[in-house]
Design a protein around this motif. Sequence first.
Motif, short mmCIF file in Angstrom:
data_model
loop_
_atom_site.label_atom_id
_atom_site.label_comp_id
_atom_site.label_asym_id
_atom_site.label_seq_id
_atom_site.Cartn_x
_atom_site.Cartn_y
_atom_site.Cartn_z
N ARG A 195 0.84 -1.21 0.00
CA ARG A 195 0.00 0.00 0.00
C ARG A 195 0.87 1.25 0.00
NH1 ARG A 195 -4.67 -1.28 -1.90
NH2 ARG A 195 -5.73 -2.85 -0.72
N ALA A 196 1.92 1.23 0.77
CA ALA A 196 2.84 2.38 0.82
C ALA A 196 3.48 2.60 -0.55
CB ALA A 196 3.91 2.18 1.89
N THR A 197 3.84 1.52 -1.22
CA THR A 197 4.43 1.62 -2.56
C THR A 197 3.41 2.19 -3.54
OG1 THR A 197 5.84 -0.27 -2.07
CG2 THR A 197 5.57 0.32 -4.38
N GLU A 198 2.16 1.75 -3.45
CA GLU A 198 1.11 2.27 -4.32
C GLU A 198 0.88 3.75 -4.08
OE1 GLU A 198 -2.41 -0.06 -3.77
OE2 GLU A 198 -1.49 -1.88 -4.55
N VAL A 199 0.89 4.17 -2.81
CA VAL A 199 0.70 5.58 -2.48
C VAL A 199 1.86 6.40 -3.03
CG1 VAL A 199 0.64 7.23 -0.56
CG2 VAL A 199 -0.75 5.17 -0.47
N LYS A 200 3.10 5.91 -2.90
CA LYS A 200 4.27 6.63 -3.43
C LYS A 200 4.15 6.78 -4.94
CE LYS A 200 7.78 5.38 0.00
NZ LYS A 200 9.03 4.65 0.24
N GLU A 201 3.71 5.70 -5.60
CA GLU A 201 3.58 5.74 -7.06
C GLU A 201 2.49 6.75 -7.46
OE1 GLU A 201 2.28 2.76 -10.64
OE2 GLU A 201 3.38 1.91 -8.94
N THR A 202 1.38 6.77 -6.72
CA THR A 202 0.31 7.72 -6.99
C THR A 202 0.79 9.14 -6.79
OG1 THR A 202 -1.35 6.09 -6.31
CG2 THR A 202 -2.05 8.40 -6.37
N VAL A 203 1.52 9.40 -5.71
CA VAL A 203 2.05 10.74 -5.43
C VAL A 203 3.02 11.15 -6.53
CG1 VAL A 203 3.50 12.07 -3.85
CG2 VAL A 203 1.66 10.65 -2.95
N ALA A 204 3.84 10.23 -7.00
CA ALA A 204 4.79 10.54 -8.07
C ALA A 204 4.04 10.89 -9.35
CB ALA A 204 5.72 9.35 -8.30
N ARG A 205 2.96 10.19 -9.64
CA ARG A 205 2.17 10.48 -10.84
C ARG A 205 1.51 11.85 -10.73
NH1 ARG A 205 -0.81 4.69 -11.99
NH2 ARG A 205 1.04 3.59 -12.72
N VAL A 206 0.97 12.17 -9.55
CA VAL A 206 0.34 13.48 -9.34
C VAL A 206 1.38 14.59 -9.49
CG1 VAL A 206 -0.76 14.97 -7.63
CG2 VAL A 206 -1.57 12.62 -7.94
N ASN A 207 2.56 14.41 -8.92
CA ASN A 207 3.63 15.41 -9.04
C ASN A 207 4.03 15.58 -10.51
OD1 ASN A 207 3.77 16.09 -6.35
ND2 ASN A 207 5.32 14.55 -5.88
N ASP A 208 4.10 14.48 -11.24
CA ASP A 208 4.43 14.56 -12.67
C ASP A 208 3.34 15.31 -13.43
OD1 ASP A 208 6.01 13.96 -14.99
OD2 ASP A 208 4.51 12.43 -15.49
N LEU A 209 2.10 15.08 -13.05
CA LEU A 209 0.98 15.74 -13.69
C LEU A 209 0.98 17.24 -13.40
CD1 LEU A 209 -1.62 15.29 -15.34
CD2 LEU A 209 -2.82 14.99 -13.19
#
Length: 166
Positions: A4-18
Amino acid sequence: MNDRATEVKETVARVNDLLNAQNRANLAGTLANARGMIEENRPQVKSTLQHVNDVSEKLGPVLQDFRKTSDEANQTLDHIDSMLGENRADVRRAVIELRQTLTNMTNVTSRVDQTLDVNSENIDELLDNMRRVTQNLSEFTATIKTRPYTLIRATNPREHKPGEPQ
């Protein structure tokens, strides 16, 4: 939990990229262009909406006149029907069909009136969209007329000097 922590990090990275600087700049430019178009064309939009309102106001009396005419035609058909008291099947059938047609037309005009009342905002929005599309097509046509090479290439062609091979 690590998954779950990895998924959250990946989501945050995608939002930052966006939300990177280039995308924010693009969005700000788009909003500025939209604001400019709205400010530039506000008088035309207001005029168009005023014309639609004028037409809507004039349509009411026209529909009333049509209803009155329909009632008068119905009375005329009643008189014709009484005068032709004979049992001619074809004449009676024609009169019945005419009455049905008048009834249908009255219903249609009522529906048109209701549709105009219900969709007046949509009609205004449609007219605004049509105006924007027309303006965009005019701008596109002007661009193609002045720089037809933009249909094929993204950059300006190299300037040609007389006597120089191409």
